[in-house]
Design an enzyme around this catalytic site. Structure first.
Site, PDB file in Angstrom:
ATOM      1  N   SER A  31     -75.298  89.244 -23.097  1.00  0.00           N
ATOM      2  CA  SER A  31     -74.023  89.177 -23.811  1.00  0.00           C
ATOM      3  C   SER A  31     -73.865  90.483 -24.567  1.00  0.00           C
ATOM      4  CB  SER A  31     -74.005  88.003 -24.779  1.00  0.00           C
ATOM      5  OG  SER A  31     -72.875  88.093 -25.622  1.00  0.00           O
ATOM      6  N   ARG A  32     -72.806  91.226 -24.285  1.00  0.00           N
ATOM      7  CA  ARG A  32     -72.637  92.536 -24.935  1.00  0.00           C
ATOM      8  C   ARG A  32     -72.110  92.390 -26.357  1.00  0.00           C
ATOM      9  NH1 ARG A  32     -70.824  93.486 -19.569  1.00  0.00           N
ATOM     10  NH2 ARG A  32     -72.539  94.381 -18.392  1.00  0.00           N
ATOM     11  N   VAL A  33     -71.727  91.176 -26.729  1.00  0.00           N
ATOM     12  CA  VAL A  33     -71.331  90.934 -28.122  1.00  0.00           C
ATOM     13  C   VAL A  33     -72.576  90.706 -28.973  1.00  0.00           C
ATOM     14  CG1 VAL A  33     -70.127  89.325 -29.639  1.00  0.00           C
ATOM     15  CG2 VAL A  33     -69.058  90.075 -27.524  1.00  0.00           C
TER      16      VAL A  33
END
Length: 516
Positions: free
Chosen positions: A378-380
């Protein structure tokens, strides 16, 4: 044909106001649900046009045939436009007049759609009567710019331990679910919808499930499941099944996005699931070949990346001035033999903010959900996690990665040292605690307790096969004897020192009782 059109225009000179004369065209060719039209010189891309199917027919016959037939402009050419027909293409014939509406194709949107199953054109498919709403949303619109957005920092809990702990999803994020057939992609999406029942009503997102090219029986089963659990109270299903024309399968995700944007613009949160964009790409390829667009790589048109990027860019977390609404997108992509480097999978991976990769090998071993922790990301990141989950889940990914390495090494080594055995035992129990049954999402405060027990050695004396039963009984024990632990974590979304001490005492008490 152009001479005929000029003559036709002269004939209607006295009947149409001058401003409208350029908005009438003639069908010159109809084939495979696509009409070629001359005369619509002012047409715009994605514009809705109406075919005049009543010309030359007795009134009673035209009334018996049903409503108007509409189309949407998809090709703008030098002398003509090509239009895909939405509805019964057999009612459209050469020489028929076409009236331009001057508007981009739009569908009904609003609160009235909640709990309903609709077509990509907003028509009711559930037999519960017509949907009466005065508002409409454009199928295509420009996505919000960077200035209109703010950072993704509010969690969207899926109720799935492996996702909420390692691959957190935030409201406004685009997270891809990818894997082969029958690896549980749709299950993750449906469990996420079901888990929203655990959220307070005021912060519960409106969920939109878009079925693209799926079997009607599968969609009906999912709707029934959502209805039985009470989740249809906040869910809308947009259905363009396998039997639907390619034109409707192409429009379905854009219709879902239009519905989701209505709630986002009102300051609410919405979640949209596209199941799946692989079939959407195939429907677009079919349409493009019928529209005589040149094929590119793997016969997909050259703008297929732009097609999915302009769809997924519509997911956003709006800033305070625009009401703080959000639209979270969970697109699904089907791979062949786990090949994430194929054309469409790579396209969508590069558009989204991370992916949840489901592996057939893990699924066949009975590890479900079959999430590959190494390829999923997850790039968040932890900015979309509650403080409590962030505190307890820090070591999970590293521990699982070490376990996978040692598991592969273990196949060739007959003698293992004590430390390696300990790591393998701990990893096995970690895998077991992350297993979860279909349709049984877990509220995040219960996830926090389960993962805290796993990462702090409370499962050490439990056999790997006994872990699921141990977890179930542990959560029931805390619910009965120490309910304030769950209540505090749920309300504060944090695990402070006082609550951690209470949790430690409760876990110690339960383990001691369990080992007797």
């Amino acid at each position: 044909m152009s001479t005929f059109i000029e003559q036709f225009r002269k004939e209607i000179e006295g009947f149409a106001p001058k401003a409208e004369r350029e908005q009438i065209g003639i069908v010159t060719k109809v084939s495979d649900g696509v009409a070629e039209i001359e005369g619509l010189t002012d047409a715009i891309m994605s514009e809705q046009v109406r075919f005049d199917t009543t010309v030359g027919k007795p009134l009673k016959d035209s009334l018996n045939e049903g409503g108007d037939v509409f189309g949407v402009v998809l090709n703008l050419e030098e002398e003509s436009v090509r239009v895909i027909i939405l509805g019964d293409a057999s009612r459209v014939s050469e020489g028929m007049t076409v009236v331009s509406t001057g508007e981009v194709l739009s569908i009904p949107v609003g609160e009235e759609l909640i709990g309903r199953v609709v077509s990509p054109l907003g028509e009711a498919l559930d037999g519960a009567g017509a949907i009466k709403t005065k508002q409409r949303g454009p199928i295509e619109r420009e996505a919000y710019g960077v200035i209109d957005r703010e950072g993704v920092n509010t969690p969207l809990h899926t109720g799935i331990k492996a996702i909420d702990s390692m691959i957190p999803i935030g409201r406004g994020q685009r997270e891809l679910i990818i894997g082969d057939r029958y690896t549980g992609k749709t299950t993750i999406a449906i469990d996420t919808i079901l888990n929203q029942l655990a959220e307070p009503k005021e912060s519960r997102p409106i969920c939109i499930y878009v079925s693209i090219g799926q079997k009607e029986s599968k969609t009906a089963r999912l709707v029934q499941q959502l209805r039985e659990k009470g989740a249809m109270d906040y869910t809308i299903v947009v259905d363009a099944g396998a039997s639907a024309p390619a034109a409707l399968q192409y429009l379905a995700p854009f219709s879902g996005a239009a519905i989701g944007e209505y709630f986002m613009q009102k300051g609410q949160d919405a979640l949209i699931i596209y199941d799946d964009l692989s079939k959407h790409a195939v429907a677009y390829r079919e349409l493009s070949l019928l529209l005589r667009r040149p094929p590119g790589r793997e016969a997909y048109p050259g703008d297929i990346f732009y097609l999915h990027s302009r769809l997924l860019e519509r997911a956003a977390k709006l800033n305070k001035e625009l009401g703080n609404g959000s639209l979270t997108a969970l697109p699904i992509i089907e791979t062949q033999e786990g090949d994430v480097s194929a054309y469409i999978p790579t396209n969508v991976i590069s558009i989204t903010d991370g992916q949840i990769f489901l592996e057939s090998e893990l699924f066949n071993k009975g590890i479900r959900p079959a999430i590959n922790a190494g390829l999923s990301v997850s790039r968040v990141g932890s900015s979309a996690q509650t403080k409590a989950m962030k505190k307890v889940s820090g070591k999970i990914r590293l521990e699982l990665a070490q376990f996978r390495d040692l598991e592969a090494f273990m196949q060739f080594a007959s003698d293992l040292d004590a430390e390696t055995k300990r790591q393998i035992d701990s990893g096995s129990r970690m895998v077991a605690i992350l297993k979860q049954r279909n349709g049984a999402p877990l509220p995040f405060e219960r996830q926090v307790v389960s993962i805290y027990a796993a990462t702090n050695g409370y499962l050490a004396g439990v056999g790997v096969e006994e872990v699921p039963a141990f977890e179930e009984k542990l959560l029931a024990f805390i619910e009965a004897e120490h309910p304030e632990v769950f209540t505090t974590i749920a309300s504060t979304r944090a695990l402070d020192d006082a609550t951690a001490e209470k949790l430690k005492a409760a876990l110690g008490q339960y383990v001691e009782t369990h080992q007797r």
